[in-house]
Design a protein around this motif. Structure first.
Motif, PDB file in Angstrom:
ATOM      1  N   VAL A  42      -0.803  12.117  -0.730  1.00 23.38           N
ATOM      2  CA  VAL A  42      -0.416  10.718  -0.981  1.00 23.38           C
ATOM      3  C   VAL A  42       0.965  10.410  -0.401  1.00 23.38           C
ATOM      4  O   VAL A  42       1.202   9.290   0.061  1.00 23.38           O
ATOM      5  CB  VAL A  42      -0.512  10.318  -2.475  1.00 23.38           C
ATOM      6  N   LEU A  43       1.867  11.388  -0.389  1.00 21.98           N
ATOM      7  CA  LEU A  43       3.167  11.156   0.252  1.00 21.98           C
ATOM      8  C   LEU A  43       3.008  10.989   1.761  1.00 21.98           C
ATOM      9  O   LEU A  43       3.686  10.164   2.380  1.00 21.98           O
ATOM     10  CB  LEU A  43       4.138  12.290  -0.058  1.00 21.98           C
ATOM     11  N   CYS A  44       2.113  11.764   2.356  1.00 16.34           N
ATOM     12  CA  CYS A  44       1.838  11.620   3.786  1.00 16.34           C
ATOM     13  C   CYS A  44       1.277  10.226   4.085  1.00 16.34           C
ATOM     14  O   CYS A  44       1.735   9.551   5.017  1.00 16.34           O
ATOM     15  CB  CYS A  44       0.871  12.712   4.233  1.00 16.34           C
ATOM     16  N   LEU A  45       0.314   9.792   3.282  1.00 19.02           N
ATOM     17  CA  LEU A  45      -0.270   8.460   3.480  1.00 19.02           C
ATOM     18  C   LEU A  45       0.764   7.351   3.257  1.00 19.02           C
ATOM     19  O   LEU A  45       0.806   6.370   4.004  1.00 19.02           O
ATOM     20  CB  LEU A  45      -1.467   8.272   2.554  1.00 19.02           C
ATOM     21  N   TRP A  94      -0.228  15.550 -10.613  1.00 22.00           N
ATOM     22  CA  TRP A  94       0.093  16.871 -11.141  1.00 22.00           C
ATOM     23  C   TRP A  94      -0.209  17.957 -10.130  1.00 22.00           C
ATOM     24  O   TRP A  94       0.311  19.061 -10.217  1.00 22.00           O
ATOM     25  CB  TRP A  94      -0.699  17.141 -12.421  1.00 22.00           C
ATOM     26  N   ASP A  95      -1.077  17.659  -9.178  1.00 22.81           N
ATOM     27  CA  ASP A  95      -1.509  18.650  -8.205  1.00 22.81           C
ATOM     28  C   ASP A  95      -0.644  18.560  -6.951  1.00 22.81           C
ATOM     29  O   ASP A  95      -0.436  17.469  -6.405  1.00 22.81           O
ATOM     30  CB  ASP A  95      -2.983  18.402  -7.859  1.00 22.81           C
ATOM     31  N   LEU A 155       0.826  -1.199   0.000  1.00 21.24           N
ATOM     32  CA  LEU A 155       0.000   0.000   0.000  1.00 21.24           C
ATOM     33  C   LEU A 155       0.868   1.259   0.000  1.00 21.24           C
ATOM     34  O   LEU A 155       0.593   2.226  -0.725  1.00 21.24           O
ATOM     35  CB  LEU A 155      -0.940  -0.004   1.205  1.00 21.24           C
ATOM     36  N   ALA A 156       1.941   1.257   0.782  1.00 24.07           N
ATOM     37  CA  ALA A 156       2.858   2.402   0.816  1.00 24.07           C
ATOM     38  C   ALA A 156       3.469   2.640  -0.559  1.00 24.07           C
ATOM     39  O   ALA A 156       3.564   3.788  -1.024  1.00 24.07           O
ATOM     40  CB  ALA A 156       3.952   2.167   1.853  1.00 24.07           C
ATOM     41  N   ASN A 157       3.874   1.579  -1.224  1.00 23.48           N
ATOM     42  CA  ASN A 157       4.448   1.725  -2.568  1.00 23.48           C
ATOM     43  C   ASN A 157       3.398   2.174  -3.586  1.00 23.48           C
ATOM     44  O   ASN A 157       3.713   2.896  -4.529  1.00 23.48           O
ATOM     45  CB  ASN A 157       5.114   0.423  -3.002  1.00 23.48           C
ATOM     46  N   THR A 158       2.153   1.771  -3.387  1.00 24.05           N
ATOM     47  CA  THR A 158       1.079   2.248  -4.258  1.00 24.05           C
ATOM     48  C   THR A 158       0.904   3.757  -4.104  1.00 24.05           C
ATOM     49  O   THR A 158       0.727   4.477  -5.094  1.00 24.05           O
ATOM     50  CB  THR A 158      -0.243   1.519  -3.933  1.00 24.05           C
ATOM     51  N   PHE A 159       0.972   4.254  -2.859  1.00 24.17           N
ATOM     52  CA  PHE A 159       0.894   5.704  -2.643  1.00 24.17           C
ATOM     53  C   PHE A 159       2.081   6.417  -3.290  1.00 24.17           C
ATOM     54  O   PHE A 159       1.929   7.507  -3.849  1.00 24.17           O
ATOM     55  CB  PHE A 159       0.825   6.035  -1.154  1.00 24.17           C
ATOM     56  N   LEU A 160       3.261   5.813  -3.231  1.00 25.01           N
ATOM     57  CA  LEU A 160       4.421   6.412  -3.914  1.00 25.01           C
ATOM     58  C   LEU A 160       4.187   6.467  -5.418  1.00 25.01           C
ATOM     59  O   LEU A 160       4.499   7.472  -6.067  1.00 25.01           O
ATOM     60  CB  LEU A 160       5.697   5.618  -3.615  1.00 25.01           C
ATOM     61  N   LEU A 161       3.633   5.398  -5.974  1.00 24.85           N
ATOM     62  CA  LEU A 161       3.325   5.385  -7.398  1.00 24.85           C
ATOM     63  C   LEU A 161       2.345   6.508  -7.744  1.00 24.85           C
ATOM     64  O   LEU A 161       2.532   7.226  -8.739  1.00 24.85           O
ATOM     65  CB  LEU A 161       2.743   4.025  -7.801  1.00 24.85           C
ATOM     66  N   LEU A 162       1.312   6.682  -6.930  1.00 23.30           N
ATOM     67  CA  LEU A 162       0.360   7.767  -7.162  1.00 23.30           C
ATOM     68  C   LEU A 162       1.032   9.135  -7.076  1.00 23.30           C
ATOM     69  O   LEU A 162       0.674  10.047  -7.810  1.00 23.30           O
ATOM     70  CB  LEU A 162      -0.794   7.685  -6.162  1.00 23.30           C
TER      71      LEU A 162
END
Length: 128
Positions: A34-37, A26-27, A14-21
């Motif tokens: 997402v970096l916080c999560l 762009w915002d 899940l952490a790596n998925t947030f990094l991917l996002l």
């Protein structure tokens, strides 16, 4: 070649998925959120799954706090700004908006301004 290991823990994935996002964001506000999560997921993974990774937990908690503070600041700056008077709204739209002045900046300027009404055709400024 070594053996193939099973996929990692769900919090790590899940952490790596947030990094991917975050990489495709762009915002800036979305990026910070997402970096916080992602940092919180990495911290949870380090604390509860690895069980001994105090440094990883602490670094990721620090990253989460930094990103949370930035996200809060950005969200505060993006909040809708209401003017105190309808006249301020009209003056902003007719004069200042086209000059690129932000609503928050105009509201700060309007706090210092003195509102006066004049009759049509009155001399407001005289060169000299």
């Amino acid at each position: 070649m070594g053996e193939i290991l099973p996929a990692g823990h769900w919090s790590f994935q899940l952490a790596n998925t947030f990094l991917l996002l975050s990489y495709v964001s762009w915002d800036v506000l979305q990026l910070r959120v997402v970096l916080c999560l992602g940092s919180l997921c990495f911290a949870g993974w380090a604390a509860f799954v690895l069980d001994v990774a105090l440094d990883t937990t602490m670094w990721n908690m620090l990253f989460a706090v930094i990103n949370f503070v930035h996200a809060t600041r950005i969200a505060w700056q993006r909040r809708p700004v209401k003017f105190d008077h309808d006249l301020h709204e009209r003056v902003y739209h007719e004069l200042f908006e086209q000059l690129g002045v932000g609503r928050l900046d105009f509201k700060e300027l309007a706090k210092e301004a003195l509102l006066r009404r004049s009759r049509p055709g009155s001399m407001l400024i005289e060169a000299g």
